[in-house]
Design a protein around this motif. Sequence first.
Motif, PDB file in Angstrom:
ATOM      1  N   PRO A 168       0.823  -1.216   0.000  1.00  0.00           N
ATOM      2  CA  PRO A 168       0.000   0.000   0.000  1.00  0.00           C
ATOM      3  C   PRO A 168       0.852   1.260   0.000  1.00  0.00           C
ATOM      4  CG  PRO A 168       0.012  -0.998   2.175  1.00  0.00           C
ATOM      5  CD  PRO A 168       0.719  -1.965   1.265  1.00  0.00           C
ATOM      6  N   LEU A 169       0.451   2.220  -0.857  1.00  0.00           N
ATOM      7  CA  LEU A 169       1.123   3.520  -0.927  1.00  0.00           C
ATOM      8  C   LEU A 169       0.320   4.616  -0.229  1.00  0.00           C
ATOM      9  CD1 LEU A 169       2.208   3.431  -4.681  1.00  0.00           C
ATOM     10  CD2 LEU A 169       3.623   2.902  -2.685  1.00  0.00           C
ATOM     11  N   ALA A 170      -1.003   4.521  -0.323  1.00  0.00           N
ATOM     12  CA  ALA A 170      -1.869   5.532   0.292  1.00  0.00           C
ATOM     13  C   ALA A 170      -3.267   4.953   0.428  1.00  0.00           C
ATOM     14  CB  ALA A 170      -1.910   6.805  -0.546  1.00  0.00           C
ATOM     15  N   LEU A 171      -3.990   5.458   1.418  1.00  0.00           N
ATOM     16  CA  LEU A 171      -5.385   5.086   1.613  1.00  0.00           C
ATOM     17  C   LEU A 171      -6.214   6.350   1.674  1.00  0.00           C
ATOM     18  CD1 LEU A 171      -7.673   3.047   2.310  1.00  0.00           C
ATOM     19  CD2 LEU A 171      -7.040   3.362   4.720  1.00  0.00           C
ATOM     20  N   GLU A 172      -7.254   6.427   0.844  1.00  0.00           N
ATOM     21  CA  GLU A 172      -8.178   7.561   0.848  1.00  0.00           C
ATOM     22  C   GLU A 172      -9.532   7.130   1.395  1.00  0.00           C
ATOM     23  OE1 GLU A 172      -6.795  10.610  -2.712  1.00  0.00           O
ATOM     24  OE2 GLU A 172      -8.627   9.418  -2.950  1.00  0.00           O
ATOM     25  N   ILE A 173     -10.087   7.957   2.268  1.00  0.00           N
ATOM     26  CA  ILE A 173     -11.426   7.734   2.822  1.00  0.00           C
ATOM     27  C   ILE A 173     -12.247   8.982   2.501  1.00  0.00           C
ATOM     28  CG2 ILE A 173     -12.769   7.226   4.888  1.00  0.00           C
ATOM     29  CD1 ILE A 173     -10.075   6.256   6.155  1.00  0.00           C
ATOM     30  N   THR A 174     -13.342   8.805   1.785  1.00  0.00           N
ATOM     31  CA  THR A 174     -14.182   9.923   1.369  1.00  0.00           C
ATOM     32  C   THR A 174     -15.568   9.767   1.983  1.00  0.00           C
ATOM     33  OG1 THR A 174     -12.993  10.043  -0.742  1.00  0.00           O
ATOM     34  CG2 THR A 174     -15.097  11.191  -0.600  1.00  0.00           C
ATOM     35  N   LEU A 175     -16.041  10.811   2.645  1.00  0.00           N
ATOM     36  CA  LEU A 175     -17.344  10.747   3.303  1.00  0.00           C
ATOM     37  C   LEU A 175     -17.938  12.139   3.430  1.00  0.00           C
ATOM     38  CD1 LEU A 175     -16.694   9.959   7.106  1.00  0.00           C
ATOM     39  CD2 LEU A 175     -14.963  10.809   5.547  1.00  0.00           C
ATOM     40  N   GLU A 176     -19.265  12.187   3.531  1.00  0.00           N
ATOM     41  CA  GLU A 176     -19.982  13.446   3.715  1.00  0.00           C
ATOM     42  C   GLU A 176     -20.503  13.497   5.146  1.00  0.00           C
ATOM     43  OE1 GLU A 176     -23.857  15.924   1.948  1.00  0.00           O
ATOM     44  OE2 GLU A 176     -23.266  14.007   1.051  1.00  0.00           O
ATOM     45  N   LEU A 177     -20.134  14.532   5.871  1.00  0.00           N
ATOM     46  CA  LEU A 177     -20.566  14.613   7.258  1.00  0.00           C
ATOM     47  C   LEU A 177     -20.632  16.051   7.734  1.00  0.00           C
ATOM     48  CD1 LEU A 177     -17.669  13.393   9.632  1.00  0.00           C
ATOM     49  CD2 LEU A 177     -17.331  14.209   7.325  1.00  0.00           C
ATOM     50  N   GLY A 178     -21.289  16.225   8.873  1.00  0.00           N
ATOM     51  CA  GLY A 178     -21.412  17.534   9.503  1.00  0.00           C
ATOM     52  C   GLY A 178     -21.707  17.346  10.979  1.00  0.00           C
ATOM     53  N   VAL A 234     -12.170  14.416   2.359  1.00  0.00           N
ATOM     54  CA  VAL A 234     -11.293  13.371   1.824  1.00  0.00           C
ATOM     55  C   VAL A 234     -10.079  13.262   2.739  1.00  0.00           C
ATOM     56  CG1 VAL A 234      -9.930  12.575  -0.135  1.00  0.00           C
ATOM     57  CG2 VAL A 234     -12.061  13.837  -0.536  1.00  0.00           C
ATOM     58  N   ILE A 235      -9.977  12.134   3.415  1.00  0.00           N
ATOM     59  CA  ILE A 235      -8.836  11.839   4.278  1.00  0.00           C
ATOM     60  C   ILE A 235      -7.864  10.977   3.491  1.00  0.00           C
ATOM     61  CG2 ILE A 235      -8.098  10.738   6.425  1.00  0.00           C
ATOM     62  CD1 ILE A 235     -11.017  11.155   7.420  1.00  0.00           C
ATOM     63  N   ARG A 236      -6.600  11.362   3.450  1.00  0.00           N
ATOM     64  CA  ARG A 236      -5.592  10.561   2.758  1.00  0.00           C
ATOM     65  C   ARG A 236      -4.439  10.263   3.713  1.00  0.00           C
ATOM     66  NH1 ARG A 236      -2.698  11.699  -3.037  1.00  0.00           N
ATOM     67  NH2 ARG A 236      -4.735  11.019  -3.757  1.00  0.00           N
ATOM     68  N   ILE A 244      -6.271  15.958   5.298  1.00  0.00           N
ATOM     69  CA  ILE A 244      -7.707  16.059   5.075  1.00  0.00           C
ATOM     70  C   ILE A 244      -7.938  17.217   4.122  1.00  0.00           C
ATOM     71  CG2 ILE A 244      -8.095  17.468   7.159  1.00  0.00           C
ATOM     72  CD1 ILE A 244     -10.851  15.948   7.373  1.00  0.00           C
ATOM     73  N   ASP A 245      -8.543  16.918   2.985  1.00  0.00           N
ATOM     74  CA  ASP A 245      -8.728  17.904   1.912  1.00  0.00           C
ATOM     75  C   ASP A 245      -7.407  18.556   1.520  1.00  0.00           C
ATOM     76  OD1 ASP A 245     -11.419  17.317   2.063  1.00  0.00           O
ATOM     77  OD2 ASP A 245     -11.870  19.023   3.363  1.00  0.00           O
ATOM     78  N   GLY A 246      -6.334  17.771   1.523  1.00  0.00           N
ATOM     79  CA  GLY A 246      -5.030  18.259   1.111  1.00  0.00           C
ATOM     80  C   GLY A 246      -4.258  19.002   2.181  1.00  0.00           C
ATOM     81  N   GLN A 247      -4.867  19.186   3.365  1.00  0.00           N
ATOM     82  CA  GLN A 247      -4.212  19.902   4.457  1.00  0.00           C
ATOM     83  C   GLN A 247      -3.735  18.910   5.520  1.00  0.00           C
ATOM     84  OE1 GLN A 247      -3.803  23.336   4.238  1.00  0.00           O
ATOM     85  NE2 GLN A 247      -4.677  22.986   2.203  1.00  0.00           N
TER      86      GLN A 247
END
Length: 306
Positions: A168-178, A234-236, A244-247
Motif C-alpha cells: 500500500p502507498l496511500a489510503l483515501e477515505i471519502t465521506l460526507e458529514l457535519g 477526503v482523508i488521505r 484532510i482535503d489536502g491539508q
Amino acid sequence: MIQANTDEQWLPLYEALASPVRLSIINLLAADMMNVKELAEAIGLSSAIVTMHVRKLEKAGIVHTKMVRKQGGTHKICSLAEHSISIELPNPALDLRKVHDVSVPVGHFTEFEVFPTCGIATVDKMIGQFDDPRFFLEPERMNAGILWFGKGFVEYKVPNYLVAGQRPLALEITLELGSEAPGVNENWPSDIEFSLNGKDIGMWTSPGDYGDVRGRFSPAWWGDRVNQYGLLKVIRIQENGTLIDGQHMSAVSIGEIGLERNFWTFRIEVKEDAVHVGGLTLYGKGFGNYNHDIMFRVFYEDIRGV
C-alpha cells in the motif's frame, strides 16, 4: 469545500465556472446574499438570463437558493454554497490503475455507542423513533442512508483486498458529514475524530449542521428543518502523514496503521471531553449532496518479482 478531480462527473462544475457572467455572480455573492433581480441589475442583464446562470451554478453545487417572503412578495435569495474548490489532478506517483475500492453503507457499522440527539433512517422512512439509541440495533439499519448522534461513535469493518506482493502507498477515505444540532444550526462546531485499526489519525472540526436548503438527494418525505447536507471530506493517509482535503491533519503514516490485516477498523467519534461536543451527522446514498456511501480507496504498487 468542493473536492473535485478529473472524473467526468465534475464537468458541470467546470462548465459553471467557464463563464464571465457566472464568475461575476460568484464574486457578488461572496460579498452578500442577493436575489435574482438584484444580481440582474448589478450585472446589467435580464432576470431571465441571470436565472439561467444561477441554475447552472446550483447544479454545480456552487450556489444555493431559497424562496423568501419579503416586502409583500416572494424572492429567490441566492448565496454561495461553498467557499473553496480543490481540484486534484492525476498523481503520477500513484498509478491510478492499481487501486482497490470499497464502498461501505453508513448503516453497516459493527460497533456503536451513541447518545441523543440521535436517529437513523433509510431513503423510505425513519427507523424507529428519534433519540432512542436502541434503534441503532434494528436489522433494517443495514439499509440506512443517514445517521446522527450528539456524542459517541460508530465503527466500521472494511475488507482488505490487498494480496501478497501488493504494497500500500496511500489510503483515501471519502465521506460526507457535519455536526448534529437540535434542529439545524450552521454555527455549531463539533470536533470529529477519526481512527483506523485503533490508531488515531486526526481530528476535524465541523463548522455546523446544515439545513438552510434541502440536500440535493434528500428524499421527498424528509423534513425541511432537519439535517439536509454535510461537507465532503477526503482523508488521505500516505507515507509522509495524514491529510484532510489536502491539508496536514496528523503525522500518522501509511506504515503505522497495519494495513496487512484481513480487514480494517474505521471509527468516527465525537468524544465527551472534546472542546466542541457538537455531534455528528453522516450522510450516505440517498441523502445529502453527494449520493454515495463511505468510500475507501487504497493505492498500491506491485512488488512481486522485485
